[in-house]
Design an enzyme around this catalytic site. Sequence first.
Site, short mmCIF file in Angstrom:
data_model
loop_
_atom_site.label_atom_id
_atom_site.label_comp_id
_atom_site.label_asym_id
_atom_site.label_seq_id
_atom_site.Cartn_x
_atom_site.Cartn_y
_atom_site.Cartn_z
CG ASP A 1 -0.25 0.02 2.55
OD1 ASP A 1 0.76 -0.70 2.70
OD2 ASP A 1 -0.70 0.75 3.43
CD GLU B 1 4.29 0.99 6.92
OE1 GLU B 1 5.09 1.33 7.80
OE2 GLU B 1 3.96 1.75 5.98
CD GLU B 2 3.04 4.23 3.86
OE1 GLU B 2 2.94 4.96 4.87
OE2 GLU B 2 4.10 4.08 3.24
CD GLU C 1 8.77 0.51 5.60
OE1 GLU C 1 9.09 1.41 4.78
OE2 GLU C 1 7.59 0.28 5.91
CG HIS D 1 5.39 9.23 2.55
ND1 HIS D 1 4.85 9.25 3.81
CD2 HIS D 1 5.58 7.92 2.27
CE1 HIS D 1 4.72 8.02 4.27
NE2 HIS D 1 5.17 7.19 3.35
#
Length: 380
Positions: free
Chosen positions: A71, A135-136, A164, A353
């Site tokens: 995600d 996760e987000e 990550e 992001h």
Amino acid sequence: MTSDPVALTADLIRCPSVTPEEGGALVLLEKLLSEAGFTCTRVDRNGISNLFARWGAGANGRTFGFNGHTDVVPLGDRAAWTVDPFGAEIKDGFMYGRGATDMKSGVAAFAAAAIDFVTDTPPDGSVVMAITGDEEGVATDGTVALLDWMDANNERIDHCLVGEPTCPNNMGEMMKIGRRGSMTAYFTCKGVQGHSAYPHRAKNPIPAMAQLMARLAAHELDQGTDHFDASTLAVTTIDTGNPANNVIPAETKSTVNIRFNDVHTSDKITEWLRAEADKVAASTGIEIDMRVQVSGESFVTPPGELSALIAKAVKAETGITPEASTSGGTSDARFVKSHCPVVEFGLVGKTMHQVDERVEVVQIEQLKSIYTKILQDYFA
């Protein structure tokens, strides 16, 4: 066998899996892994999609696990993107797209490494991938759901690597052996509304809130520990929402966010926050309500077998020995740590992001090589 992690990264980016949408990413991975001999199980819960994949029976030998997520965060200002956010366009040596860094490239790298490893040199043991679509988001039905399912079905992982992005600037410079705890406290000070010309007829909650925030912000939680920097507390908002300059408001609200090391637990910090609020309430006569949300406790996997294994593989590929760090925010490692030793290692995360999120194509290939060496050394 040679699985292409760059092509797989592109395929995953083209899946619009903005939390909580699955977007086709886990469907793609399930098909790919099943064809490579992995036993795949969808562990969906409360509308969230997750995938558990195991190669090997697990009865003999050790089990090495990878954890990651497909995600991604929302796009932000779509007009600000110079490329299609889900196009996986490559230019000037970078692949662009939402999730390119965080963390579809990491998932692609460990999936490609695992497929080639079990195909070319089947180990005496098992390889597991636990991949989530949550996760987000709030992260209550993602890796947590996978771990709950594993417990219920007698599935285990002996050691786990979370893919990550961990490197600040250069590939190979940092791995994460732990994370700070994270919690947020929400305060509401309740007074009595009144005319500002007659303050004795009202009870102004704002000075009480200001006093409380000043006390909290001035307090030194600690000076750091062997593996952690000093804990931090940040006042992130004070909101009254009063448009009138001649009205004393009935209430005001504020929020503080705390990132804490292994000196503390969230319960102990909550006790301290409540005690500070009670002191201010007693001295001002203002009622103070408090609500706490805990994102995760602090944890550390002490340097040892797992971190040494990863460091050796990273240095072999990049020439750099990664720093063992506990910096940054939270990750799903905070859940895995209750199941087995866990360390995080992945790409450079500078653009995660952001608009025009991107990853160096060569780093995706390097990461697959690092993960491959980790598997080879683990099962040697």
